[in-house]
Write a protein that holds these residues in place. Structure first.
Motif, PDB file in Angstrom:
ATOM      1  N   LYS A 204       0.832  -1.196   0.000  1.00 42.17           N
ATOM      2  CA  LYS A 204       0.000   0.000   0.000  1.00 42.17           C
ATOM      3  C   LYS A 204       0.876   1.258   0.000  1.00 42.17           C
ATOM      4  O   LYS A 204       1.955   1.278   0.575  1.00 42.17           O
TER       5      LYS A 204
ATOM      6  N   TYR B 168       0.613   5.445   0.819  1.00 45.58           N
ATOM      7  CA  TYR B 168      -0.193   6.442   1.534  1.00 45.58           C
ATOM      8  C   TYR B 168       0.150   7.843   1.024  1.00 45.58           C
ATOM      9  O   TYR B 168       1.323   8.202   0.911  1.00 45.58           O
TER      10      TYR B 168
ATOM     11  N   ASP C 202      -4.764   0.021  -3.568  1.00 45.65           N
ATOM     12  CA  ASP C 202      -3.608   0.109  -2.676  1.00 45.65           C
ATOM     13  C   ASP C 202      -3.159   1.553  -2.430  1.00 45.65           C
ATOM     14  O   ASP C 202      -2.164   1.781  -1.744  1.00 45.65           O
ATOM     15  N   HIS C 203      -3.897   2.507  -2.969  1.00 48.81           N
ATOM     16  CA  HIS C 203      -3.582   3.910  -2.754  1.00 48.81           C
ATOM     17  C   HIS C 203      -4.530   4.470  -1.693  1.00 48.81           C
ATOM     18  O   HIS C 203      -5.750   4.512  -1.874  1.00 48.81           O
TER      19      HIS C 203
ATOM     20  N   ARG D  85     -10.252   3.595   2.109  1.00 47.38           N
ATOM     21  CA  ARG D  85      -9.099   4.211   1.456  1.00 47.38           C
ATOM     22  C   ARG D  85      -8.955   5.680   1.798  1.00 47.38           C
ATOM     23  O   ARG D  85      -8.200   6.409   1.145  1.00 47.38           O
TER      24      ARG D  85
END
Length: 287
Positions: free
Chosen positions: A2, A4, A32-33, A62
């Protein structure tokens, strides 16, 4: 793995926000963002509705939302149902109007005929006229479904006082002030956290209130205060030739000389950009 993306102080500048996310390679369709916002997503910019829609459309898993002082201002205005003097320069009343376009056009026409004085002190006549207009045309702005939904969202558990991910602690401004060697800030009340959201982060850091956390590898990531002041007061205090101009340059504050502090506020209203800090799981300390 991931990734961030942390930012702060969007202040309703939707186009600048989206452009900065794109520049940082944030992909809205990538599961994954993950987006982290350190408060103040509304007030001052012209597109709060677009900003709101963006966050509502981004899956909740997310997005992490840390509340800031402008979230407090907007919540207070809706509860109060009447703007006070500070709601104008802070852009709070403007945000509420922009979220109710059908009323915004009516108010704009009225204000053209009844320009608001620079100060309401001694302008009781204008206040009386405005109150009468509100009662006739705009009282429902505070009781509209839009306002109610917005208030419910601001009061929801999605908004937090701080976010701790690995060795990084994300806040709007600072953690509630305690003794220099006291780490009990996590246990502070909502009221104490709300008071902390108005504080000066670079002074907080300079005065040693993050020293023990920094020694343990913790990094405080904050917004609220334009980053040129971080550079000018923590790095360039005695090097005037290096000092930054708030109107031109507010890059992410990050320095080996201040390893426990990262500042994000780009002063978007002046620079037309939103700083985006990109961190992977390894950098956060998850691996």
């Amino acid at each position: 793995m991931k990734t961030y993306f942390a930012c702060s102080d969007i202040h309703g500048f939707y186009d600048e926000f989206i452009a900065s996310l794109s520049k940082a390679d944030f992909q809205i369709e990538n599961p994954d963002h993950i987006l982290i916002v350190c408060g103040d997503i509304f007030d001052r910019g012209e597109k709060p509705l677009e900003v709101l829609r963006f966050f509502k459309e981004l899956p909740r898993e997310r997005r992490y939302l840390v509340r800031g002082n402008h979230e407090l201002l907007l919540r207070s205005l809706i509860h109060r149902k009447r703007p006070l003097e500070f709601d104008y320069p802070n852009g709070t009343f403007q945000t509420l109007l922009q979220m109710s376009p059908e009323y915004y056009s009516v108010l704009s026409a009225w204000l053209e005929e009844h320009p608001r004085p620079h100060s309401l002190i001694g302008s009781i006549e204008w206040e009386i006229e405005y109150a009468a207009f509100e009662e006739k045309n705009g009282a429902n702005i505070y009781d509209s479904q839009t306002a109610k939904d917005f208030l419910d969202w601001l009061a929801s558990d999605e908004w937090v006082n701080y976010l701790e991910l690995g060795r990084y602690v994300f806040v709007h401004s600072v953690v509630p002030k305690t003794d220099i060697y006291d780490q009990s800030w996590r246990e502070r009340s909502n009221k104490q956290w709300e008071e902390a959201m108005w504080k000066n982060p670079w002074k907080f850091y300079r005065n040693g209130y993050w020293k023990l956390e920094e020694q343990q590898g913790k990094v405080l990531v904050c917004g609220h205060w334009h980053t040129s002041d971080f550079y000018n007061n923590l790095l360039y205090l005695h090097e005037k030739e290096k000092r930054l101009d708030i109107h031109k340059s507010n890059p992410i504050f990050q320095s080996d000389l201040c390893p426990g502090l990262i500042g994000l506020d780009a002063c978007t209203v002046l620079t037309h950009t939103v700083n985006v800090l990109v961190l992977n799981e390894k950098e956060l300390g998850f691996e």
